[in-house]
Design a protein around this motif. Structure first.
Motif, short mmCIF file in Angstrom:
data_model
loop_
_atom_site.label_atom_id
_atom_site.label_comp_id
_atom_site.label_asym_id
_atom_site.label_seq_id
_atom_site.Cartn_x
_atom_site.Cartn_y
_atom_site.Cartn_z
N LYS A 84 0.83 -1.20 0.00
CA LYS A 84 0.00 0.00 0.00
C LYS A 84 0.87 1.26 0.00
N HIS A 85 1.96 1.20 0.74
CA HIS A 85 2.84 2.36 0.85
C HIS A 85 3.87 2.45 -0.27
N GLU A 86 4.12 1.31 -0.92
CA GLU A 86 5.10 1.30 -2.00
C GLU A 86 4.65 0.32 -3.08
N PRO A 87 3.74 0.77 -3.97
CA PRO A 87 3.28 -0.10 -5.06
C PRO A 87 4.44 -0.47 -6.01
N VAL A 88 4.24 -1.52 -6.77
CA VAL A 88 5.22 -1.92 -7.77
C VAL A 88 5.43 -0.76 -8.74
N ARG A 89 6.69 -0.45 -8.99
CA ARG A 89 7.00 0.60 -9.96
C ARG A 89 7.01 -0.01 -11.36
N LEU A 90 6.09 0.43 -12.21
CA LEU A 90 5.99 -0.14 -13.54
C LEU A 90 7.24 0.13 -14.36
N GLN A 91 7.94 1.23 -14.08
CA GLN A 91 9.20 1.50 -14.79
C GLN A 91 10.23 0.42 -14.47
N ALA A 92 10.25 -0.06 -13.24
CA ALA A 92 11.19 -1.13 -12.86
C ALA A 92 10.85 -2.42 -13.62
N VAL A 93 9.57 -2.67 -13.82
CA VAL A 93 9.14 -3.86 -14.57
C VAL A 93 9.58 -3.71 -16.03
#
Length: 184
Positions: A84-93
């Motif tokens: 909740k506090h740190e969603p997956v970063r789509l840029q990292a994906v």
């Protein structure tokens, strides 16, 4: 019919659960080959990548696999778990997909759902073979039975992976007007 349903209704055999998508013995057989995750592809082998995007509750999962004759191998599973506090970063994906595209000869990349639209567009600009995939009742009724058949005929080779085993064991299905529908 799903393999377990066929076994129950036509062969009068006991199976794990009435609505289980697959059995523990099928999953253990798929993971029992001693196959380990691969860090790079082999020369002359074509690979496909599937990406299921999640941000908070559901993880993002990248899977790479290939076919050898009748067998289907899952070469790599990579999970990104957000909170909740740190969603997956789509840029990292996206960045990881680009790196993996250098390591495996990818002939197909499929990113699931509308959240992946910007990633698909960015990766297409890099000339990667990527498409956006939005699951429908029709596609689900066509694709889930393929997985079930690969498991039941022992043609799927998976690396030992505790979380994947749990996910597969917890899949529950129902058969409706449009075919198989995985509900959990």
């Amino acid at each position: 019919l799903m393999p377990a349903q066929f076994q129950r209704e036509h062969l009068n055999q006991w199976v794990d659960s009435a609505d289980a998508f697959t059995s523990a013995s099928e999953i253990d057989a798929a993971m029992g080959h001693g196959w380990t995750q691969q860090t790079q592809g082999r020369r002359g082998v074509s690979y496909a990548m599937y990406v299921d995007l999640g941000a908070v509750h559901d993880p993002t999962v990248i899977a790479i696999g290939h076919r050898e004759g009748e067998l289907v191998f899952i070469d790599l599973l990579q999970t990104f778990q957000g909170s909740k506090h740190e969603p997956v970063r789509l840029q990292a994906v996206e960045d990881r997909i680009v790196v993996l595209a250098r390591e495996f000869r990818l002939t197909k990349i499929r990113i699931e759902s509308w959240q992946g639209l910007s990633a698909v567009q960015a990766l297409q600009r890099l000339a990667l073979p990527v498409t956006l995939f939005t699951p429908t009742s029709k596609s689900n009724s066509e694709e889930w039975p393929v997985l079930a058949q690969l498991l039941s005929t022992r043609r799927l080779v998976l690396p030992a992976h505790a979380r994947l085993r749990d996910e597969l064991l917890n899949l529950v299905y129902e058969v409706g007007a449009h075919g198989v529908h995985v509900i959990d």
